[in-house]
Design an enzyme around this catalytic site. Structure first.
Site, short mmCIF file in Angstrom:
data_model
loop_
_atom_site.label_atom_id
_atom_site.label_comp_id
_atom_site.label_asym_id
_atom_site.label_seq_id
_atom_site.Cartn_x
_atom_site.Cartn_y
_atom_site.Cartn_z
N TYR A 15 0.82 -1.22 0.00
CA TYR A 15 0.00 0.00 0.00
C TYR A 15 0.85 1.27 0.00
O TYR A 15 0.38 2.35 0.33
CB TYR A 15 -0.94 0.00 1.22
CG TYR A 15 -1.99 -1.07 1.10
CD1 TYR A 15 -3.19 -0.80 0.44
CD2 TYR A 15 -1.79 -2.35 1.61
CE1 TYR A 15 -4.16 -1.77 0.29
CE2 TYR A 15 -2.75 -3.33 1.46
CZ TYR A 15 -3.93 -3.05 0.80
OH TYR A 15 -4.89 -4.02 0.64
N SER A 16 2.11 1.13 -0.40
CA SER A 16 3.06 2.22 -0.28
C SER A 16 2.72 3.41 -1.18
O SER A 16 2.56 3.27 -2.40
CB SER A 16 4.45 1.68 -0.65
OG SER A 16 5.33 2.73 -0.92
N ASN A 17 2.64 4.60 -0.57
CA ASN A 17 2.47 5.83 -1.36
C ASN A 17 3.72 6.12 -2.19
O ASN A 17 3.64 6.70 -3.26
CB ASN A 17 2.22 7.03 -0.44
CG ASN A 17 0.87 6.96 0.24
OD1 ASN A 17 -0.05 6.30 -0.24
ND2 ASN A 17 0.74 7.64 1.38
N HIS A 18 4.86 5.71 -1.67
CA HIS A 18 6.13 5.93 -2.38
C HIS A 18 6.19 5.11 -3.68
O HIS A 18 6.69 5.59 -4.70
CB HIS A 18 7.30 5.60 -1.45
CG HIS A 18 8.60 5.45 -2.15
ND1 HIS A 18 9.26 6.52 -2.74
CD2 HIS A 18 9.37 4.36 -2.39
CE1 HIS A 18 10.38 6.07 -3.30
NE2 HIS A 18 10.47 4.78 -3.11
N ILE A 19 5.69 3.88 -3.64
CA ILE A 19 5.65 3.04 -4.85
C ILE A 19 4.78 3.72 -5.92
O ILE A 19 5.18 3.85 -7.08
CB ILE A 19 5.12 1.62 -4.50
CG1 ILE A 19 6.17 0.83 -3.71
CG2 ILE A 19 4.67 0.86 -5.76
CD1 ILE A 19 7.35 0.32 -4.51
#
Ligand SMILES: *Cc1c(COP(=O)(O)O)cnc(C)c1O
Length: 304
Positions: A76-80
């Site tokens: 769920y990474s925002n960075h990804i």
């Protein structure tokens, strides 16, 4: 300096990000002003601290002649998501190394990343823990060859330098800043850009993350060769840990939305804002103080 990100993206960026004052009887009672630094509005697909952290990484990758970015994150990474988007805008192919097993159908975050051209690969949790080891990186180089590696959360010296530009967008009358802390890259940078009289309070969303102080100092050392700025972490507002929530936090989030028509991101910003109000109502800040809360992302990310 920004040669790497001029393509298509810079024209769309909302910089400096807006600063908006909140009116609230709890703030008035404590005699403090609160302004939101709306970094979430910088760009819909590369919001806030993700833009600031990726900006110089993209420039470095471009300067070094790389055409591919590889980075790490949870499902769920925002960075990804942000790396997938910035790669698409700036002409890089992207690889996302995801913690844990593949689950199909993909969740909205990963579906979005794939829609922006990101290739996904997965590491089981124990290998993922070793993701900075030579062995794991060598194996990734064998599979994907010539990539520019951006660490988990984007947090490295380039990220710190990007985030350090934020305080210059504020006025000098600001006394205290608050930010949510995941990897600590944002805090490390913002702290480095403070005026000498300003304090930055970081609110970790991970439980018992006492290693963060050291990691933040390490990041500041990598970028500047020393610990910089006046900052501290408040470890008691994790609400059970990363991506954990409680009815109390949900109630705060709903109430905040009802008052201010803003749905906070619950993984990060809700915990930071809860901490801020808690400290304000405890009388931590002198009357007349001006506080700024950094809003790095919003409650509604774009979907594929
Ligand atoms: C990534 C993220 C953070 C955490 O930033 P770090 O630099 O990893 O500490 C905080 N808030 C939001 C909305 C984020 O997306």
């Amino acid at each position: 300096m920004l040669a790497g990100v001029e393509d298509g993206l810079t024209a769309e960026l909302r910089l400096p990000s807006p600063l908006v004052e909140l009116d609230d009887e709890r703030l008035r009672a404590a005699g403090v002003r609160l302004l939101l630094k709306r970094d979430d509005l910088i760009h819909p697909e590369v919001p806030g601290n993700k833009w600031r952290k990726l900006k110089y990484n993209i420039a470095t990758a471009r300067e070094l002649g790389f055409g591919m970015l590889l980075t790490f994150g949870g499902a769920y990474s925002n960075h990804i998501r942000a790396t997938a988007a910035i790669g698409a805008y700036c002409g890089f192919s992207t690889i996302g190394v995801i913690r844990g097993e593949e689950h199909l159908p993909l969740n909205p975050s990963l579906r979005y990343a794939v829609s922006r051209g990101m290739r996904l690969t997965y590491l089981d949790r124990s290998t993922y823990r070793e993701k900075t080891s030579d062995a794991v990186i060598r194996a990734l180089r064998q599979e994907f060859e010539d990539f520019y590696l951006i660490p988990e959360g984007g947090s490295n010296a380039d990220a710190v330098r990007g985030c350090a530009e934020l305080p210059a967008e504020l006025d000098e009358s600001v006394d205290v800043l608050f930010c949510a802390v995941g990897t600590g890259g944002t805090l490390a940078g913002v702290a480095a850009g403070l005026q000498p009289n300003q304090l930055l309070i970081g609110v970790p969303v991970l439980k018992g993350a006492t290693f963060l102080e050291d990691e933040i100092v390490t990041l500041q050392n990598e970028a500047y060769g020393a610990r910089t700025g006046t900052w501290r972490l408040e470890h008691n507002y994790h609400f059970g840990g990363y991506a954990k929530r409680t009815p109390e936090l949900d109630k705060f989030l709903d109430d905040f939305e009802a008052r201010h028509a803003l749905r906070l991101d619950w993984v990060y910003e809700a915990k930071m804002m809860y901490a801020l109000y808690d400290q304000v109502t405890r009388g931590t800040f002198r009357r007349g103080a001006t506080l700024v809360a950094l809003i790095s992302g919003s409650g509604n990310a774009p979907e594929a």
